[in-house]
Design a protein around this motif. Structure first.
Motif, short mmCIF file in Angstrom:
data_model
loop_
_atom_site.label_atom_id
_atom_site.label_comp_id
_atom_site.label_asym_id
_atom_site.label_seq_id
_atom_site.Cartn_x
_atom_site.Cartn_y
_atom_site.Cartn_z
N LYS A 11 0.83 -1.14 0.19
CA LYS A 11 0.16 0.08 -0.01
C LYS A 11 1.04 1.32 0.13
CE LYS A 11 -4.24 -1.16 2.42
NZ LYS A 11 -5.01 -0.82 3.45
N CYS A 12 2.18 1.17 0.37
CA CYS A 12 2.87 2.42 0.68
C CYS A 12 3.28 3.10 -0.58
CB CYS A 12 4.07 2.09 1.37
SG CYS A 12 5.45 3.24 1.60
N ARG A 16 6.39 9.97 1.46
CA ARG A 16 7.06 10.57 2.62
C ARG A 16 6.36 11.69 3.60
NH1 ARG A 16 12.11 8.98 1.85
NH2 ARG A 16 13.06 8.66 -0.08
N ARG A 17 5.17 11.43 3.51
CA ARG A 17 4.18 12.34 4.30
C ARG A 17 4.45 11.70 5.97
NH1 ARG A 17 -0.14 15.59 2.89
NH2 ARG A 17 -1.20 14.96 4.61
N CYS A 18 4.43 10.54 5.78
CA CYS A 18 4.94 10.07 7.51
C CYS A 18 6.30 10.67 7.93
CB CYS A 18 5.05 8.49 7.50
SG CYS A 18 6.49 7.78 6.35
N ASN A 52 11.35 -2.07 -6.66
CA ASN A 52 10.51 -3.16 -6.56
C ASN A 52 9.55 -3.25 -5.01
OD1 ASN A 52 10.72 -4.51 -8.96
ND2 ASN A 52 12.61 -5.53 -8.00
N PHE A 53 10.13 -2.05 -4.35
CA PHE A 53 9.81 -2.08 -2.92
C PHE A 53 9.38 -0.67 -2.44
CE2 PHE A 53 10.74 -2.34 1.49
CZ PHE A 53 9.77 -3.23 2.18
N LYS A 54 8.63 -0.24 -1.71
CA LYS A 54 8.54 0.85 -0.95
C LYS A 54 8.14 0.68 0.71
CE LYS A 54 6.30 2.16 -4.91
NZ LYS A 54 5.08 2.74 -5.44
N ALA A 55 8.60 1.17 1.51
CA ALA A 55 8.18 1.04 2.86
C ALA A 55 8.63 2.00 4.08
CB ALA A 55 8.42 -0.41 3.33
N ALA A 159 -1.49 2.58 4.96
CA ALA A 159 -0.46 1.57 4.97
C ALA A 159 0.31 1.39 6.20
CB ALA A 159 0.69 1.99 3.82
N LEU A 160 -0.03 1.97 7.29
CA LEU A 160 0.44 1.80 8.48
C LEU A 160 -0.63 1.38 9.51
CD1 LEU A 160 2.55 5.13 9.03
CD2 LEU A 160 3.32 3.02 8.14
#
Length: 188
Positions: A11-12, A16-18, A52-55, A159-160
């Protein structure tokens, strides 16, 4: 089990809003002010993005935390499972950064910033680096009567989510999409 945040990587969006929400919460700023200072202030959560990855990466509140075990001054302590940083004891040796399996610890400057003139105050001379890590927005949550962290609130993809000590999952409801009619009505 300890209270901690988990990420649904699929979902991420890596927006970078977090990170900005974390800066705002820990520096008593609005989100807009934090956006302006995001290059000079340290977020306690970090977005990792590859092809391939965002978190979003943060402290996992490890049982028998390696950062606490390696800290030579006792600045990092585990009390009732929660990891706390006692900045007054931190000497910025970076050992905690080296052993954290998640890369969730950063160094931040504390104290008064230097000014351009020749006169320097004691607080400016004592400016130093200390270890910081996700503290689950403990103070911010208490001050604002919030059940969730600033990063959770700011995530547009939801996503969190938080896992409480008893295993309860705390999620925010999905954001409602505004219809074109509602969006047009707000422009008048």
């Amino acid at each position: 089990m300890h209270e901690h945040i988990q990420v649904i990587a699929d979902k991420c969006r890596a927006c970078r809003r977090c990170e900005v929400a974390c800066i705002a919460a820990h520096h008593n700023m609005t989100f807009k002010e934090a956006m302006k200072h995001r290059d000079e202030l340290v977020s306690r959560v970090h977005v990792v993005k590859t092809d391939n990855f965002k978190a979003s990466v943060r402290c996992h509140q490890c049982d028998n935390a390696p950062c606490c075990n390696v800290c030579p001054t006792g600045a990092l302590q585990q009390e009732e499972g929660r990891i706390i940083v006692r900045v007054q004891f931190c000497v910025a040796c970076k050992m905690c950064l080296a052993v954290c399996p998640y890369g969730a610890i950063s160094l931040e400057n504390i104290g008064m910033p230097h000014v351009d003139d020749d006169s320097e105050t004691m607080a400016q001379r004592s400016r130093r680096e200390v270890a910081v890590r996700c503290d689950m927005c403990q103070v911010w949550r208490e001050q604002n009567g919030k059940k969730v962290t600033a990063c959770m609130e700011a995530c547009p993809a939801r996503a969190l989510f938080m896992i409480e000590p008893d295993g309860t999952v705390v999620e925010l409801p999905p954001l409602e999409k505004k219809t074109a009619v509602e969006a047009a009505a707000k422009t008048f």
